[in-house]
Write a protein that holds these residues in place. Structure first.
Motif, PDB file in Angstrom:
ATOM      1  N   VAL A 186       0.859  -1.182   0.000  1.00  0.00           N
ATOM      2  CA  VAL A 186       0.000   0.000   0.000  1.00  0.00           C
ATOM      3  C   VAL A 186       0.892   1.228   0.000  1.00  0.00           C
ATOM      4  O   VAL A 186       1.698   1.431   0.914  1.00  0.00           O
ATOM      5  CB  VAL A 186      -0.950  -0.007   1.210  1.00  0.00           C
ATOM      6  CG1 VAL A 186      -1.721   1.302   1.288  1.00  0.00           C
ATOM      7  CG2 VAL A 186      -1.917  -1.181   1.108  1.00  0.00           C
ATOM      8  N   THR A 187       0.768   2.053  -1.032  1.00  0.00           N
ATOM      9  CA  THR A 187       1.664   3.197  -1.205  1.00  0.00           C
ATOM     10  C   THR A 187       1.016   4.534  -0.877  1.00  0.00           C
ATOM     11  O   THR A 187       1.711   5.505  -0.567  1.00  0.00           O
ATOM     12  CB  THR A 187       2.186   3.232  -2.653  1.00  0.00           C
ATOM     13  OG1 THR A 187       1.071   3.213  -3.557  1.00  0.00           O
ATOM     14  CG2 THR A 187       3.081   2.032  -2.930  1.00  0.00           C
ATOM     15  N   GLU A 188      -0.297   4.613  -0.983  1.00  0.00           N
ATOM     16  CA  GLU A 188      -0.981   5.850  -0.636  1.00  0.00           C
ATOM     17  C   GLU A 188      -2.439   5.550  -0.325  1.00  0.00           C
ATOM     18  O   GLU A 188      -2.971   4.508  -0.708  1.00  0.00           O
ATOM     19  CB  GLU A 188      -0.887   6.880  -1.756  1.00  0.00           C
ATOM     20  CG  GLU A 188      -1.523   6.450  -3.059  1.00  0.00           C
ATOM     21  CD  GLU A 188      -1.395   7.512  -4.130  1.00  0.00           C
ATOM     22  OE1 GLU A 188      -2.028   8.586  -3.954  1.00  0.00           O
ATOM     23  OE2 GLU A 188      -0.672   7.281  -5.124  1.00  0.00           O
ATOM     24  N   ALA A 189      -3.068   6.473   0.388  1.00  0.00           N
ATOM     25  CA  ALA A 189      -4.466   6.273   0.765  1.00  0.00           C
ATOM     26  C   ALA A 189      -5.119   7.614   1.046  1.00  0.00           C
ATOM     27  O   ALA A 189      -4.458   8.584   1.433  1.00  0.00           O
ATOM     28  CB  ALA A 189      -4.581   5.366   1.987  1.00  0.00           C
ATOM     29  N   GLU A 190      -6.410   7.646   0.845  1.00  0.00           N
ATOM     30  CA  GLU A 190      -7.225   8.798   1.233  1.00  0.00           C
ATOM     31  C   GLU A 190      -8.054   8.381   2.441  1.00  0.00           C
ATOM     32  O   GLU A 190      -8.649   7.303   2.455  1.00  0.00           O
ATOM     33  CB  GLU A 190      -8.144   9.220   0.088  1.00  0.00           C
ATOM     34  CG  GLU A 190      -9.052  10.383   0.432  1.00  0.00           C
ATOM     35  CD  GLU A 190      -9.954  10.765  -0.737  1.00  0.00           C
ATOM     36  OE1 GLU A 190     -11.099  10.273  -0.777  1.00  0.00           O
ATOM     37  OE2 GLU A 190      -9.491  11.521  -1.599  1.00  0.00           O
ATOM     38  N   GLN A 191      -8.081   9.222   3.479  1.00  0.00           N
ATOM     39  CA  GLN A 191      -8.839   8.918   4.685  1.00  0.00           C
ATOM     40  C   GLN A 191      -9.870  10.012   4.943  1.00  0.00           C
ATOM     41  O   GLN A 191      -9.568  11.198   4.815  1.00  0.00           O
ATOM     42  CB  GLN A 191      -7.916   8.793   5.903  1.00  0.00           C
ATOM     43  CG  GLN A 191      -7.009   7.591   5.860  1.00  0.00           C
ATOM     44  CD  GLN A 191      -6.314   7.340   7.190  1.00  0.00           C
ATOM     45  OE1 GLN A 191      -6.076   6.209   7.567  1.00  0.00           O
ATOM     46  NE2 GLN A 191      -5.979   8.388   7.916  1.00  0.00           N
ATOM     47  N   ARG A 219     -11.060   4.524   4.666  1.00  0.00           N
ATOM     48  CA  ARG A 219      -9.747   4.587   4.026  1.00  0.00           C
ATOM     49  C   ARG A 219      -9.800   3.906   2.669  1.00  0.00           C
ATOM     50  O   ARG A 219     -10.249   2.761   2.558  1.00  0.00           O
ATOM     51  CB  ARG A 219      -8.706   3.917   4.914  1.00  0.00           C
ATOM     52  CG  ARG A 219      -7.288   3.922   4.354  1.00  0.00           C
ATOM     53  CD  ARG A 219      -6.338   3.178   5.290  1.00  0.00           C
ATOM     54  NE  ARG A 219      -5.322   4.080   5.804  1.00  0.00           N
ATOM     55  CZ  ARG A 219      -4.315   3.695   6.582  1.00  0.00           C
ATOM     56  NH1 ARG A 219      -4.210   2.441   6.964  1.00  0.00           N
ATOM     57  NH2 ARG A 219      -3.436   4.566   7.003  1.00  0.00           N
ATOM     58  N   LEU A 220      -9.348   4.609   1.636  1.00  0.00           N
ATOM     59  CA  LEU A 220      -9.284   4.091   0.274  1.00  0.00           C
ATOM     60  C   LEU A 220      -7.812   3.988  -0.102  1.00  0.00           C
ATOM     61  O   LEU A 220      -7.123   5.015  -0.241  1.00  0.00           O
ATOM     62  CB  LEU A 220     -10.013   5.012  -0.706  1.00  0.00           C
ATOM     63  CG  LEU A 220     -11.560   5.030  -0.635  1.00  0.00           C
ATOM     64  CD1 LEU A 220     -12.067   5.660   0.659  1.00  0.00           C
ATOM     65  CD2 LEU A 220     -12.130   5.800  -1.822  1.00  0.00           C
ATOM     66  N   SER A 221      -7.328   2.751  -0.233  1.00  0.00           N
ATOM     67  CA  SER A 221      -5.890   2.515  -0.358  1.00  0.00           C
ATOM     68  C   SER A 221      -5.504   2.043  -1.750  1.00  0.00           C
ATOM     69  O   SER A 221      -6.199   1.222  -2.364  1.00  0.00           O
ATOM     70  CB  SER A 221      -5.446   1.478   0.674  1.00  0.00           C
ATOM     71  OG  SER A 221      -5.775   1.880   1.985  1.00  0.00           O
TER      72      SER A 221
END
Length: 255
Positions: A186-191, A219-221
């Motif tokens: 997992v390199t990035e996510a929006e929370q 969380r969208l990863s």
């Protein structure tokens, strides 16, 4: 035959009228007891014991305890008593799994699987995964720290990229599995964080009263350009704190 809980020896002294109210004096004494003589999960002596020890009224005792409950130092359990609350897990809003956050603060992370299935995902999950009509992995877990409930994760994993995820030990870190077994770190996510109240089912799982305020984080990863996880988590607010650092905008004229 059940044995009575063993309480610490209390500093027997009468509180006096002065510039500092009695409930504030008692609050400081109780906070010191929680720090020096009790551990998280230990029971506080009953209200009557505190009244007699410090020579104060029931109202004073309840106000002092109420202040400590509000600050997160104590917690009440209906029909059981008042207990020292565990120190909250602090998330600094960086990209890390629950397991690694717990480990960084000296807590042992474990999980109980509440639901695991392959099924059709809700529209918002399908929209994020960008492959409508497929079935995906649905996993709901109770997340624990040192055996105490902290959160419920209701997660979806993209079956296009992790087709046999449920054959793995999903009680461990899913991020670790994605990285190790599928080469999908997992390199990035929006929370997105909001507040909700616990319904009866959630309250029972998290061991809180129905209606208790919870922190909800969706969380969208991504792993690179691949959407791999959509997760909605409900956290106990007495055991989980968000911390962030902000800086002033570069434009000195901005408000």
């Amino acid at each position: 035959m059940a044995t009575s809980p063993k309480f610490p020896e209390l500093p027997a002294r009468r509180l006096t009228d002065g510039p500092k109210p009695k409930h504030a004096q008692l609050r400081e004494i109780l906070e010191e007891i929680c720090t020096t003589k009790l551990e998280p999960g230990d029971m506080l002596p009953g209200e009557r014991v505190l009244e007699e020890t410090f020579g104060v009224s029931r109202i004073t005792v309840r106000r002092a305890i109420g202040d400590l409950v509000a600050s997160g130092r104590l917690k009440r359990a209906r029909g059981k008593g008042t207990f020292v609350a565990p120190a909250p897990l602090i998330s600094r809003l960086h990209l890390a799994s629950f397991s690694s956050e717990m480990s960084s603060q000296g807590l042992q992370a474990t999980s109980e699987v509440l639901l695991s299935e392959v099924t059709t995902a809700p529209e918002e999950v399908e929209a994020f995964f960008r492959n409508g009509g497929r079935q995906h992995v649905h996993l709901r877990r109770l997340r624990l720290g040192d055996g105490r409930p902290y959160a419920i994760d209701d997660s979806w994993y993209n079956r296009v990229h992790a087709p046999d995820l449920l054959s793995k030990d999903v009680r461990t870190s899913i991020y670790g599995i994605l990285d190790r077994d599928y080469r999908l770190p997992v390199t990035e996510a929006e929370q997105i964080a909001t507040a909700v109240n616990a319904d009866e089912t959630t309250a029972g799982i998290l061991d809180v009263e129905p209606g208790t305020a919870l922190l909800k984080i969706v969380r969208l990863s991504l792993s690179g350009e691949h959407p791999v996880e959509w997760c909605s988590s409900l956290y106990r607010t007495d055991r989980y704190t968000l911390k962030t650092h902000v800086e002033r905008a570069t434009d000195p004229t901005s408000d």
